[in-house]
Every structure is written in structure tokens, then in C-alpha cells.
Design a protein around this motif. Structure first.
Motif, PDB file in Angstrom:
ATOM      1  N   UNK A  24       0.927   6.827  -1.638  1.00 35.78           N
ATOM      2  CA  UNK A  24       0.322   5.643  -2.205  1.00 35.78           C
ATOM      3  C   UNK A  24      -0.886   5.262  -1.345  1.00 35.78           C
ATOM      4  N   UNK A  25      -2.011   4.925  -1.981  1.00 39.65           N
ATOM      5  CA  UNK A  25      -3.197   4.548  -1.234  1.00 39.65           C
ATOM      6  C   UNK A  25      -3.300   3.035  -1.097  1.00 39.65           C
ATOM      7  N   UNK A  26      -3.919   2.593  -0.023  1.00 35.82           N
ATOM      8  CA  UNK A  26      -4.073   1.165   0.240  1.00 35.82           C
ATOM      9  C   UNK A  26      -5.244   0.610  -0.558  1.00 35.82           C
ATOM     10  N   UNK A  27      -5.110  -0.617  -0.977  1.00 36.19           N
ATOM     11  CA  UNK A  27      -6.179  -1.307  -1.683  1.00 36.19           C
ATOM     12  C   UNK A  27      -6.897  -2.195  -0.675  1.00 36.19           C
ATOM     13  N   UNK A  28      -8.205  -2.040  -0.602  1.00 34.99           N
ATOM     14  CA  UNK A  28      -9.004  -2.848   0.318  1.00 34.99           C
ATOM     15  C   UNK A  28      -9.805  -3.845  -0.507  1.00 34.99           C
ATOM     16  N   UNK A  29      -9.605  -5.112  -0.225  1.00 37.17           N
ATOM     17  CA  UNK A  29     -10.337  -6.155  -0.927  1.00 37.17           C
ATOM     18  C   UNK A  29     -11.500  -6.612  -0.064  1.00 37.17           C
TER      19      UNK A  29
END
Length: 70
Positions: A1-6
Motif C-alpha cells: 500500500x502506498x502512502x498518500x501525501x497531502x
């Protein structure tokens, strides 16, 4: 799973404070394409949001590096 960067978004008044200009000047610069990635928030009242990366790029492009004098 990849991280979401806001990415942080700045409104026109926040950008104006950072660049020490009037909000109307910031709106003109956005319309002229000087803040890549800026967009209208969609509320129908021309409230623009500027990604932090666009603000940093704008500031970096205007940063003056002193030169050595002989």
C-alpha cells in the motif's frame, strides 16, 4: 500500500502575506499563470488555492543570490 501525501494549500490572503503584496495582485499573478497548480476552489466566488510547492517555486525564482565583488 502506498502512502498518500497531502500538500498544504494557501488561500489568496495567505499567499499575499508571504510575498508581501495585495491580494488583488496575487489574483492577477494566478490569472497570469505565475503560480502553477493554483486552482479555484469551486465555490463560485473565485476563491483560489495555491499549493505550497507553487508558492515555494515562485519564491525561489525570485530569490537573489549575492555575487562576489572583486
Amino acid at each position: 500500500m502506498s502512502a498518500v501525501v497531502l500538500e498544504r494549500l494557501y488561500d489568496v490572503s495567505e499567499v499575499a502575506a508571504h510575498i508581501r503584496r495585495d491580494p488583488s495582485t496575487v489574483r492577477r499573478k494566478i490569472a497570469a499563470g505565475e503560480f502553477s497548480g493554483a486552482f479555484d476552489d469551486g465555490d463560485g466566488r473565485s476563491h483560489y488555492l495555491v499549493p505550497e510547492s507553487a508558492l515555494i517555486k515562485y519564491l525561489d525564482a525570485r530569490r537573489v543570490t549575492p555575487t562576489k565583488e572583486n
